[in-house]
Motif scaffolding. Structure first.
Motif, PDB file in Angstrom:
ATOM      1  N   LYS A  27       7.713  12.897  -2.502  1.00 33.51           N
ATOM      2  CA  LYS A  27       7.199  12.244  -3.703  1.00 33.51           C
ATOM      3  C   LYS A  27       8.306  12.028  -4.728  1.00 33.51           C
TER       4      LYS A  27
ATOM      5  N   GLU B 193       7.719   5.614  -2.817  1.00 37.00           N
ATOM      6  CA  GLU B 193       6.983   4.533  -2.146  1.00 37.00           C
ATOM      7  C   GLU B 193       6.380   4.999  -0.830  1.00 37.00           C
ATOM      8  N   ALA B 194       7.133   5.822  -0.116  1.00 41.25           N
ATOM      9  CA  ALA B 194       6.737   6.174   1.243  1.00 41.25           C
ATOM     10  C   ALA B 194       6.100   7.550   1.326  1.00 41.25           C
ATOM     11  N   SER B 195       5.818   8.170   0.164  1.00 36.63           N
ATOM     12  CA  SER B 195       5.452   9.583   0.206  1.00 36.63           C
ATOM     13  C   SER B 195       4.186   9.836   1.009  1.00 36.63           C
TER      14      SER B 195
ATOM     15  N   TYR C  94      -2.417   4.809   4.296  1.00 30.88           N
ATOM     16  CA  TYR C  94      -1.510   5.033   3.168  1.00 30.88           C
ATOM     17  C   TYR C  94      -0.480   3.912   3.023  1.00 30.88           C
ATOM     18  N   VAL C  95      -0.086   3.338   4.159  1.00 32.02           N
ATOM     19  CA  VAL C  95       0.878   2.243   4.058  1.00 32.02           C
ATOM     20  C   VAL C  95       0.289   1.097   3.234  1.00 32.02           C
TER      21      VAL C  95
ATOM     22  N   HIS D  25      -2.335   1.339   1.239  1.00 28.07           N
ATOM     23  CA  HIS D  25      -2.860   1.828  -0.031  1.00 28.07           C
ATOM     24  C   HIS D  25      -1.743   2.046  -1.050  1.00 28.07           C
ATOM     25  N   ASP D  26      -0.634   2.596  -0.622  1.00 29.82           N
ATOM     26  CA  ASP D  26       0.410   3.024  -1.556  1.00 29.82           C
ATOM     27  C   ASP D  26       1.539   2.023  -1.749  1.00 29.82           C
ATOM     28  N   THR D  27       1.676   1.063  -0.843  1.00 25.11           N
ATOM     29  CA  THR D  27       2.779   0.132  -1.006  1.00 25.11           C
ATOM     30  C   THR D  27       2.237  -1.199  -1.531  1.00 25.11           C
ATOM     31  N   SER D  28       3.141  -2.023  -1.997  1.00 25.71           N
ATOM     32  CA  SER D  28       2.716  -3.300  -2.562  1.00 25.71           C
ATOM     33  C   SER D  28       2.509  -4.361  -1.487  1.00 25.71           C
ATOM     34  N   LEU D  29       2.752  -3.978  -0.233  1.00 19.68           N
ATOM     35  CA  LEU D  29       2.656  -4.888   0.902  1.00 19.68           C
ATOM     36  C   LEU D  29       1.365  -5.712   0.890  1.00 19.68           C
TER      37      LEU D  29
ATOM     38  N   GLY E 186      -1.905  -3.108  -2.499  1.00 22.11           N
ATOM     39  CA  GLY E 186      -2.251  -1.742  -2.871  1.00 22.11           C
ATOM     40  C   GLY E 186      -3.733  -1.464  -2.724  1.00 22.11           C
TER      41      GLY E 186
END
Lengths: 250, 289, 325
Positions: free
Chosen positions: B259, B264-266, C127-128, C130-134, C137
């Motif tokens: 984190k 970004e990848a956490s 999570y990919v 959900h968490d990235t701007s790809l 989100g």
């Protein structure tokens, strides 16, 4: 073809589980045209030995040779495709399939093609032919279209052997093929083994001593993971070590 | 990253890892001994956290009293659930266990929603532990987080002693390696099951309660923990309690430092770790037996 | 072998016929709903290949579905509609590729660990996005132009989309029915019943299982494409483990080991869901529809181990005390 060539051998096989030694420097050779029985009390290491020979277990030390190849590092399916067939103590037949489909599926293992999704497997020439030959040989041709689940116990054990035969093995490892059989069923199975040993090498693990001494050409006696004798039935019967260690208990 | 930041993250990862261990251990034990894969285990963590919030006003706001009451309630809940529900699952296939405990999650979440609502809550740190200690010249570290780590560590140590020094522990260890063996030893299986299950529930709920003041309380928190605990169990190795301990600490480290270093990848890092370990050792780091 | 019985074939035929005729009577809302259920039915069929036919309990099917859906949007150009013939295969290939990765690793484990690993990898995909701007989100992402717009295959027309989906449902069903009789399918059946025996016969089982896994992932990706086209919007919840769990419920509710069971399960599950969600029946309590659904899952798994497909047999047994033929 040399009638008594060695098809399968284990050399100096040792298996340890942590501190426990299940097999201690076991060597044996199984020749074509013979039934080689392995006897011993429960826990003597017979099952471990059969599992190592068939490739389900990797031995701690030692070597397994199949048809002249060192197969110690081969996986179980590779050994099976290389000519080794085994049956299990428990029934491992597919109860919902017919007898012929049980054998056909086993025979299909020779054709390792996981990408073939379009054909109708039951019309596959090679596997159906091999299966029907095996069924004929095992004497199950009159029930070949019956569902396997409701068959009698003896027929299921025969089917177990037929499934082995479907894969065209040269060596058969049979784990208690006579277990739970009645007298008549036993006779039929022994006749089958007698016939199969003509062109196979058979390793037989069995508790029925009368049957073993009737059919075996060689007997290996195991006690506590060690081989204490390997000899002809007559010599085994008179071997004093064997009598004290094993037969004496009966 | 200077030393004091590093130290803080190290302490955070220790605390997170220890909390994960408490939940994952219950999961492993329940699977190891009863052969039940319990998807609802994360819900017990969630229930614990919500108890820390909801019980506090009822017992006069004393955090430690809340912990005690919550723990007792959790043991009762575990005992009753085992009796009413889980005892029917032992002989079922994994697939059916998965589905039934999945249904149970939906029920727990809705009951929680009916009782407490769907809002995000916070629980305040008890006064006595609200201070901070200095780390280096400028950084401080909250005492409560240290308290959480210490309590988890004590609990883990206590469990270790139970496993290794008592007859109950011997049965549990034997059971997690070979269930049939325990059955053949003539042990009162029903009692053992009930004790282990209630203990697993209580520990997960306890983890939820003491972590409540350091993390917010939100719907779905249990499921997030559950899935991370699966990763812990897979990395740690089949049936290995020791493996679960080290895997939990490892995940704590990877997640916490991830984190900070790779924000970004956490979320993905722990799964990448799992993928690598599966590639290297498919049976996990510490395979039992 | 599977569809030897004429009754089943007749049932499936009538089922598809009813679906084909439905747009004649249904309004736009219900056509859209049935279209959505057909997409779930495709997805349930893809999972049935793994769980019912091969015995691999995959708890991460939603990931392949979600990847297909996200791919449909991310690969669409922003200035005009994409070609269906490019976009659909691309979605299938991408989902199958992730399935290859997940399958290659997770098939190294067995039993309950396989369940956990597939779930964890699905969560990784979650999570990919959900968490990235790809993919926008946690808010999700919209599709600007529906593929095939202004061509004969205009998927923005609900009726055309309906028949397009139905076509793929029928295709999936027939494809899987053929597959299950083939060398691959029979080997998968053998693996489900007794993998040890298969190894002893000489089957290297890993490639067979991987083939099933990748095929299943590809079909799920196809369903994802259809879903994205229908809704014009995707969000990370499509990859959530709730959906993976719901899919497992569908196939076990319908009856494991039967392709038509998976389809029945999908329909019954969505109807149940709509029922518990209905404010007319449950009033304010409809908000807590998960409660009713959860209890129904528990009760149905407890009372219907063979699913709805086994219901006639169960009823016959209860009423007449005999086994159905």
């Amino acid at each position: 073809m040399n009638q008594h060539e060695t098809l399968l051998s284990g050399q100096h096989i040792t298996q340890r589980w942590g501190g426990l030694t299940a097999l201690d420097d076991v060597s044996l050779e199984i020749e074509r045209g013979t039934v080689h029985a392995v006897i011993g009390t429960n826990g003597a290491g017979k099952s471990t030995l059969i599992n190592i020979l068939s490739g389900e277990l990797k031995p701690t030390e030692g070597q397994v040779t199949l048809l002249g190849n060192d197969v110690t590092r081969w996986s179980q399916p590779r050994r099976a495709r290389g000519g080794l067939g085994r049956s299990y103590q428990r029934n491992t037949i597919y109860p919902d399939f017919t007898v012929s489909e049980n054998c056909r599926l086993a025979a299909q293992a020779q054709i390792q093609r996981p990408w073939v999704w379009w054909n109708n497997a039951q019309q596959c020439q090679i596997s159906t032919t091999n299966a029907s030959n095996a069924i004929l040989q095992a004497g199950l041709d009159d029930v070949s279209n019956s569902i396997a689940g409701p068959l009698s116990h003896g027929q299921k054990r025969q089917l177990e052997v037929a499934m082995c035969l479907s894969t065209h093995p040269q060596v058969l490892l049979l784990d208690e093929p006579l277990a739970g059989m009645g007298a008549e069923e036993t006779e039929r199975m022994l006749a089958l083994l007698e016939q199969l040993k003509q062109d196979h090498a058979i390793l037989l693990v069995e508790h029925d001593m009368d049957a073993v001494f009737r059919i075996a050409d060689r007997i290996t006696v195991m006690v506590n993971g060690k081989v204490i004798a390997t000899d002809t039935p007559a010599n085994i019967r008179s071997n004093p070590d064997v009598q004290t260690a094993y037969l004496g208990e009966h | 990253m200077d030393l004091s930041v590093f130290l803080i993250q190290l302490l955070n990862s220790l605390q997170y890892g220890l909390l994960l261990y408490l939940v994952a251990m219950g999961l492993t034990l329940i699977f190891g001994i009863m052969g039940v894969i319990n998807l609802a285990h994360g819900s017990f963590y969630m229930i614990g956290a919500y108890m820390a919030y909801a019980l506090a006003p009822l017992v006069g706001g004393n955090f430690f009293l809340t912990l005690l009451v919550g723990l007792v309630l959790a043991v009762i809940l575990g005992y009753l659930l085992e009796w009413a529900f889980f005892s029917f699952l032992y002989d079922r296939e994994h697939l059916q266990q998965v589905l039934m405990t999945y249904g149970l999650i939906l029920v727990f979440e809705e009951v929680r929603s009916l009782l407490v609502g769907d809002d995000v809550y916070g629980v305040s740190v008890p006064d006595i532990l609200s201070g901070s200690i200095a780390l280096g010249d400028v950084m401080t570290y909250p005492v409560y987080r240290l308290f959480v780590s210490a309590v988890c560590l004590l609990l883990a140590l206590g469990m270790y002693l139970v496993f290794t020094r008592t007859r109950l522990g011997m049965m549990i260890r034997a059971g997690s390696v070979n269930r049939e063996m325990v059955q053949s030893l003539g042990i009162d299986i029903k009692f053992l099951y009930r004790v282990v299950f209630a203990a697993g529930v209580a520990i997960a709920a306890f983890a939820g309660m003491i972590s409540a003041p350091v993390s917010s309380i939100y719907p779905g928190m249990g499921n997030q923990v559950l899935i991370i605990c699966f990763v812990v169990v897979v990395i740690g190795g089949i049936g290995s309690i020791r493996g679960a301990f080290f895997a939990a600490l490892l995940i704590g480290l990877v997640d916490t430092f991830g984190k900070v270093l790779l924000p970004e990848a956490s979320g993905v890092l722990v799964y990448v770790l799992m993928a690598l370990i599966l590639l290297w050792k498919p049976n996990g780091l510490f395979k039992a037996g | 072998m599977i569809y030897k019985e004429k009754g089943k074939t007749l049932f499936v035929g009538l089922f598809f016929l009813a679906l084909a005729l439905y747009p004649l009577v249904g309004g736009e809302y219900s056509i859209t709903l049935v279209n959505k259920i057909m997409i779930y039915a495709i997805l349930a069929l893809s999972l049935e290949l793994l769980v019912g036919s091969t015995g691999l309990v995959c708890f991460g099917q939603a990931a392949f579905f979600g990847i297909g859906a996200y791919a449909a949007i991310l690969l669409s150009p922003e200035d005009g509609p994409a070609s269906v013939w490019f976009l659909l295969p691309a979605c299938v290939v991408l989902a199958a590729t992730y399935a290859l990765f997940v399958g290659a690793l997770s098939l190294r484990t067995k039993g309950v660990y396989f369940i956990m690993v597939t779930l964890a990898f699905a969560q990784m995909a979650y999570y990919v996005v959900h968490d990235t701007s790809l993919g926008g989100g946690s808010d999700g992402i919209y599709m600007y132009f529906t593929p095939g717009e202004e061509t004969w295959l205009d998927l923005s027309n609900p009726v055309i989309l309906y028949f397009f989906t139905l076509l793929f449902l029928v295709w999936t069903f027939v494809f899987l029915a053929i597959l299950l009789r083939s060398h691959l399918g029979r080997a998968l059946a053998g693996i489900r019943i007794n993998e040890q025996r298969m190894l002893a016969s000489g089957f290297s089982t890993y490639p067979y299982k991987l083939a099933a896994f990748v095929t299943s992932g590809g079909i799920a990706g196809m369903a994802g494409f259809l879903f994205a086209v229908q809704d014009g919007f995707v969000n990370p919840e499509m990859l959530s483990w709730h959906l993976s769990g719901a899919l497992l419920v569908m196939i076990i509710l319908g009856g494991l080991g039967h392709l038509h069971g998976a389809m029945i399960g999908a329909f019954v599950f969505v109807f149940l869901q709509e029922f518990f969600k209905s404010a007319e029946i449950f009033g304010d309590f409809a908000e807590h529809w998960h409660l009713g659904l959860g209890l129904t899952i528990i009760i149905s798994v407890a009372l219907l181990p063979k699913g709805l497909v086994g219901l006639p047999e169960l009823v016959q047994k209860r009423l007449f005390g005999t086994q159905a033929g």
